[in-house]
Design an enzyme around this catalytic site. Structure first.
Site, PDB file in Angstrom:
ATOM      1  N   TYR A  50       0.872  -1.284  -0.070  1.00 38.82           N
ATOM      2  CA  TYR A  50       0.149   0.012   0.030  1.00 38.82           C
ATOM      3  C   TYR A  50       0.886   1.015   0.074  1.00 38.82           C
ATOM      4  CZ  TYR A  50      -3.513   3.173   1.729  1.00 38.82           C
ATOM      5  OH  TYR A  50      -4.520   4.356   1.785  1.00 38.82           O
ATOM      6  N   GLU A 105       4.089   1.772  -0.669  1.00 39.47           N
ATOM      7  CA  GLU A 105       5.040   2.235  -1.761  1.00 39.47           C
ATOM      8  C   GLU A 105       4.422   2.237  -3.074  1.00 39.47           C
ATOM      9  OE1 GLU A 105       7.941   2.883  -1.272  1.00 39.47           O
ATOM     10  OE2 GLU A 105       9.075   1.681   0.116  1.00 39.47           O
ATOM     11  N   LYS A 115       1.343   3.652  -3.096  1.00 45.64           N
ATOM     12  CA  LYS A 115       0.789   5.224  -3.264  1.00 45.64           C
ATOM     13  C   LYS A 115       2.102   5.992  -3.375  1.00 45.64           C
ATOM     14  CE  LYS A 115      -3.554   5.042  -1.885  1.00 45.64           C
ATOM     15  NZ  LYS A 115      -4.589   5.533  -2.601  1.00 45.64           N
ATOM     16  N   ASN A 155      -6.093   9.408   8.610  1.00 48.80           N
ATOM     17  CA  ASN A 155      -7.183   8.647   8.706  1.00 48.80           C
ATOM     18  C   ASN A 155      -8.586   9.479   8.965  1.00 48.80           C
ATOM     19  OD1 ASN A 155      -4.624   7.656  10.072  1.00 48.80           O
ATOM     20  ND2 ASN A 155      -5.920   5.844  10.780  1.00 48.80           N
ATOM     21  N   ASN A 168     -14.098  -0.661  13.892  1.00 49.70           N
ATOM     22  CA  ASN A 168     -13.991  -1.923  14.887  1.00 49.70           C
ATOM     23  C   ASN A 168     -14.559  -1.628  16.295  1.00 49.70           C
ATOM     24  OD1 ASN A 168     -12.896  -3.702  13.177  1.00 49.70           O
ATOM     25  ND2 ASN A 168     -10.874  -3.863  14.490  1.00 49.70           N
ATOM     26  N   GLY A 215      -2.088   0.506  23.368  1.00 45.62           N
ATOM     27  CA  GLY A 215      -2.972   1.695  23.009  1.00 45.62           C
ATOM     28  C   GLY A 215      -2.332   2.861  23.021  1.00 45.62           C
ATOM     29  N   GLN A 224      -0.179   3.991  20.668  1.00 44.53           N
ATOM     30  CA  GLN A 224       0.256   4.663  19.553  1.00 44.53           C
ATOM     31  C   GLN A 224      -1.086   5.906  19.058  1.00 44.53           C
ATOM     32  OE1 GLN A 224      -1.183   1.719  20.203  1.00 44.53           O
ATOM     33  NE2 GLN A 224      -1.896   0.761  18.404  1.00 44.53           N
ATOM     34  N   ASP A 260       3.399  -0.963  12.563  1.00 49.28           N
ATOM     35  CA  ASP A 260       2.300  -0.036  12.688  1.00 49.28           C
ATOM     36  C   ASP A 260       2.955   1.345  13.345  1.00 49.28           C
ATOM     37  OD1 ASP A 260      -0.755  -0.850  13.867  1.00 49.28           O
ATOM     38  OD2 ASP A 260       0.046   0.728  14.697  1.00 49.28           O
ATOM     39  N   ARG A 263       0.899   9.640  14.492  1.00 49.62           N
ATOM     40  CA  ARG A 263       0.288  10.370  13.251  1.00 49.62           C
ATOM     41  C   ARG A 263      -0.473  11.679  13.381  1.00 49.62           C
ATOM     42  NH1 ARG A 263      -2.343   6.245   9.722  1.00 49.62           N
ATOM     43  NH2 ARG A 263      -0.219   5.330   9.197  1.00 49.62           N
TER      44      ARG A 263
HETATM   45  P1  NAD Z   1     -12.892   1.915   0.563  1.00 52.12           P
HETATM   46  O1  NAD Z   1     -11.982   0.719   0.580  1.00 52.12           O
HETATM   47  O2  NAD Z   1     -14.045   2.259   1.228  1.00 52.12           O
HETATM   48  O3  NAD Z   1     -12.927   2.419  -1.166  1.00 52.12           O
HETATM   49  C1  NAD Z   1     -12.029   2.152  -1.952  1.00 52.12           C
HETATM   50  C2  NAD Z   1     -12.895   1.795  -3.301  1.00 52.12           C
HETATM   51  O4  NAD Z   1     -12.145   1.493  -4.504  1.00 52.12           O
HETATM   52  C3  NAD Z   1     -13.727   0.633  -3.115  1.00 52.12           C
HETATM   53  O5  NAD Z   1     -15.189   1.045  -3.522  1.00 52.12           O
HETATM   54  C4  NAD Z   1     -13.299  -0.373  -3.829  1.00 52.12           C
HETATM   55  O6  NAD Z   1     -14.387  -1.449  -4.629  1.00 52.12           O
HETATM   56  C5  NAD Z   1     -12.534   0.269  -4.999  1.00 52.12           C
HETATM   57  N1  NAD Z   1     -11.544  -0.409  -5.772  1.00 52.12           N
HETATM   58  C6  NAD Z   1     -10.690  -0.921  -5.094  1.00 52.12           C
HETATM   59  N2  NAD Z   1      -9.760  -1.767  -6.015  1.00 52.12           N
HETATM   60  C7  NAD Z   1     -10.163  -1.131  -7.402  1.00 52.12           C
HETATM   61  C8  NAD Z   1      -9.723  -1.445  -8.756  1.00 52.12           C
HETATM   62  N3  NAD Z   1      -8.764  -2.017  -8.914  1.00 52.12           N
HETATM   63  N4  NAD Z   1     -10.786  -0.821  -9.663  1.00 52.12           N
HETATM   64  C9  NAD Z   1     -11.833  -0.004  -9.236  1.00 52.12           C
HETATM   65  N5  NAD Z   1     -12.116   0.010  -8.004  1.00 52.12           N
HETATM   66  C10 NAD Z   1     -11.401  -0.389  -6.986  1.00 52.12           C
HETATM   67  O7  NAD Z   1     -11.646   3.082   0.928  1.00 52.12           O
HETATM   68  P2  NAD Z   1     -11.764   4.625   1.250  1.00 52.12           P
HETATM   69  O8  NAD Z   1     -11.598   4.669   2.868  1.00 52.12           O
HETATM   70  O9  NAD Z   1     -12.744   5.253   0.732  1.00 52.12           O
HETATM   71  O10 NAD Z   1     -10.594   5.144   0.729  1.00 52.12           O
HETATM   72  C11 NAD Z   1     -10.518   5.787  -0.509  1.00 52.12           C
HETATM   73  C12 NAD Z   1      -9.182   6.215  -1.133  1.00 52.12           C
HETATM   74  O11 NAD Z   1      -8.674   7.279  -0.287  1.00 52.12           O
HETATM   75  C13 NAD Z   1      -8.134   5.082  -1.283  1.00 52.12           C
HETATM   76  O12 NAD Z   1      -7.364   5.307  -2.433  1.00 52.12           O
HETATM   77  C14 NAD Z   1      -7.262   5.350   0.061  1.00 52.12           C
HETATM   78  O13 NAD Z   1      -6.050   4.848  -0.121  1.00 52.12           O
HETATM   79  C15 NAD Z   1      -7.278   6.579   0.437  1.00 52.12           C
HETATM   80  N6  NAD Z   1      -7.176   6.962   1.542  1.00 52.12           N
HETATM   81  C16 NAD Z   1      -8.449   6.883   2.732  1.00 52.12           C
HETATM   82  C17 NAD Z   1      -8.170   6.963   4.133  1.00 52.12           C
HETATM   83  C18 NAD Z   1      -9.109   6.724   4.916  1.00 52.12           C
HETATM   84  O14 NAD Z   1      -8.838   6.976   6.138  1.00 52.12           O
HETATM   85  N7  NAD Z   1     -10.064   6.532   4.621  1.00 52.12           N
HETATM   86  C19 NAD Z   1      -6.785   7.448   4.328  1.00 52.12           C
HETATM   87  C20 NAD Z   1      -5.804   7.740   3.389  1.00 52.12           C
HETATM   88  C21 NAD Z   1      -6.094   7.580   2.072  1.00 52.12           C
HETATM   89  N1  UDP Z   2      -6.084  -0.712  15.856  1.00 51.99           N
HETATM   90  C1  UDP Z   2      -6.539  -1.241  17.127  1.00 51.99           C
HETATM   91  N2  UDP Z   2      -7.681  -2.162  17.265  1.00 51.99           N
HETATM   92  C2  UDP Z   2      -8.155  -2.476  16.071  1.00 51.99           C
HETATM   93  C3  UDP Z   2      -7.974  -1.680  14.957  1.00 51.99           C
HETATM   94  C4  UDP Z   2      -6.807  -1.098  14.847  1.00 51.99           C
HETATM   95  O1  UDP Z   2      -5.721  -0.917  18.142  1.00 51.99           O
HETATM   96  O2  UDP Z   2      -9.212  -3.056  16.377  1.00 51.99           O
HETATM   97  C5  UDP Z   2      -4.972   0.403  15.920  1.00 51.99           C
HETATM   98  C6  UDP Z   2      -4.038  -0.111  14.789  1.00 51.99           C
HETATM   99  O3  UDP Z   2      -2.824  -1.015  15.138  1.00 51.99           O
HETATM  100  C7  UDP Z   2      -3.490   1.281  14.795  1.00 51.99           C
HETATM  101  C8  UDP Z   2      -4.478   2.241  14.758  1.00 51.99           C
HETATM  102  O4  UDP Z   2      -5.642   1.662  15.537  1.00 51.99           O
HETATM  103  O5  UDP Z   2      -2.559   1.487  15.516  1.00 51.99           O
HETATM  104  C9  UDP Z   2      -5.134   2.684  13.453  1.00 51.99           C
HETATM  105  O6  UDP Z   2      -5.497   1.648  12.784  1.00 51.99           O
HETATM  106  P1  UDP Z   2      -6.376   1.725  11.340  1.00 51.99           P
HETATM  107  O7  UDP Z   2      -6.058   0.295  10.762  1.00 51.99           O
HETATM  108  O8  UDP Z   2      -7.687   2.168  11.529  1.00 51.99           O
HETATM  109  O9  UDP Z   2      -5.479   2.710  10.348  1.00 51.99           O
HETATM  110  P2  UDP Z   2      -3.855   2.863  10.253  1.00 51.99           P
HETATM  111  O10 UDP Z   2      -2.999   1.842  10.952  1.00 51.99           O
HETATM  112  O11 UDP Z   2      -3.801   2.519   8.663  1.00 51.99           O
HETATM  113  O12 UDP Z   2      -3.879   4.321  10.421  1.00 51.99           O
END
Ligand code: NAD
Ligand code: UDP
Length: 315
Positions: A147, A149, A151, A176, A192, A209, A211, A275, A279
């Site tokens: 994920y 790399e 991105k 997030n 969750n 917890g 982090q 992890d 952030r």
């Molecule tokens: P999500 O998983 O709900 O949405 C991703 C969507 O992309 C889904 O509808 C999925 O079906 C679609 N998808 C996946 N692979 C595909 C492919 N090969 N072709 C077409 N569609 C595809 O996730 P989200 O939280 O809505 O995230 C959306 C974007 O924002 C992602 O690129 C994610 O990396 C980025 N992002 C989200 C967060 C967050 O906190 N939600 C944080 C950082 C970056």
């Molecule tokens: N996390 C947790 N319990 C859970 C799910 C996640 O303690 O049931 C922690 C996870 O280890 C991380 C933080 O919550 O430290 C955020 O996790 P998430 O998967 O939401 O996002 P990301 O790690 O990609 O920021």
């Protein structure tokens, strides 16, 4: 008053994508939602299907696509660790081949293109909070690398298309984000904890917890997307979009227990590999360039999110 545009949203049936489609339709634009439904769902866009300005295409962005639009928001990519680690090779392909295909399309039709990048490009950061100038601290072969790399490479591709082909690009580094329409089983911490609290199960805190993460409510983030997209063409980003309010995961667990009125306990489980320990976005650039900062505090955003999951689960 903004003029009406044709706008493609890849990943439009996902959590963020469905909110973005909704916002763009509200502004009067024509919206093409492109999704392969890997983590997204029809349910997320059901309420949009009757709108004549909305169109949905089932398509995997790792394959080329031909259509005519004015702007592209490239969001397609699974975002939660459980989902992006399920098929890591496909995750990298989605980020890299997906970016190449969407950039190729944008070049051909001269469309402006937005990339949903991520705070994960900073990895486990050694600088806090993280400004856009920080190059990051990423393990290139760990379990998050598919994920992170992927991105990072997508950002490289966006900048090379910009430099080489004069493409209009906008790169947002999203921190997030939470809110209604998160997938209930995607393992992200906010969903969750809420699901566990509503079901009276223990909240699974990984590690001790301590982090931290900074949580942005979805409405604030989507407003940031469209404001950024409307900035001058010479402003490409990358720009951080997130809420600087930082909480430890234990604080979040206690807040969710309090707001749901749950009697759930906390269960400590092992911390997953790589992890990040902390952030927090530095959002000075977003404030300066397009006067954006999130206004919705954690407790205020958790309430509608809890309501959404409560209705979804019939709790
Ligand atoms: P999500 O998983 O709900 O949405 C991703 C969507 O992309 C889904 O509808 C999925 O079906 C679609 N998808 C996946 N692979 C595909 C492919 N090969 N072709 C077409 N569609 C595809 O996730 P989200 O939280 O809505 O995230 C959306 C974007 O924002 C992602 O690129 C994610 O990396 C980025 N992002 C989200 C967060 C967050 O906190 N939600 C944080 C950082 C970056
Ligand atoms: N996390 C947790 N319990 C859970 C799910 C996640 O303690 O049931 C922690 C996870 O280890 C991380 C933080 O919550 O430290 C955020 O996790 P998430 O998967 O939401 O996002 P990301 O790690 O990609 O920021």
């Amino acid at each position: 008053m903004t003029s009406t545009k044709r706008i493609a949203v890849t990943g439009g049936a996902g959590f963020l994508g469905s909110h973005l489609c909704e916002k763009l339709l509200d502004q009067g634009h024509e919206v093409l939602c492109i999704d392969n439904f890997f983590t997204g769902s029809k349910q997320n866009i059901l309420h949009l299907l009757d709108n004549p300005l909305f169109e949905q295409i089932r398509h995997d962005v790792t394959f080329p696509l031909y259509l005519e639009v004015d702007e592209i928001y490239n969001l397609a990519c699974p975002a939660s660790p459980i989902h992006y680690q399920f098929d890591p090779v496909q995750t990298t392909k989605t980020s890299v081949h997906g970016a190449i295909n969407m950039l190729g399309l944008a070049k051909r039709i001269k469309a402006k293109i937005f990339q949903a990048s991520t705070s994960e490009v900073y990895g486990d950061p050694q600088i806090h909070p993280q400004p856009e100038t920080y190059w990051g601290h990423v393990n290139p072969n760990g379990i998050r690398a598919c994920y992170d790399e992927g991105k990072r490479c997508a950002e490289t591709l966006f900048f090379d298309y910009h430099r080489q082909h004069n493409l209009k690009i906008k790169i947002a580094r999203i921190f997030n984000t939470y809110g209604p329409r998160m997938h209930p089983n995607d393992g992200r911490v906010v969903s969750n904890f809420i699901v566990q609290a509503l079901q009276g199960e223990p909240l699974t805190v990984y590690g001790d917890g301590s982090q931290s993460r900074s949580f942005c409510y979805v409405d604030d983030l989507i407003e940031g997307f469209v404001k950024f997209m409307d900035t001058d063409d010479d402003f490409t980003g990358p720009v951080n979009l997130g809420n600087p309010g930082e909480f430890t995961i234990l604080e979040l667990a206690n807040k969710v227990i309090e707001l749901t009125g749950s009697s759930s306990d906390i269960l400590f489980e092992p911390l997953p590999g790589d992890d990040p320990k902390q952030r927090q976005p530095d959002i000075t650039l977003a404030k300066e360039k397009f006067d954006w900062e999130p206004g919705i505090k954690l407790a205020a955003g958790l309430k509608p999110t809890i309501k959404y999951f409560s209705e979804l689960l019939g709790a």
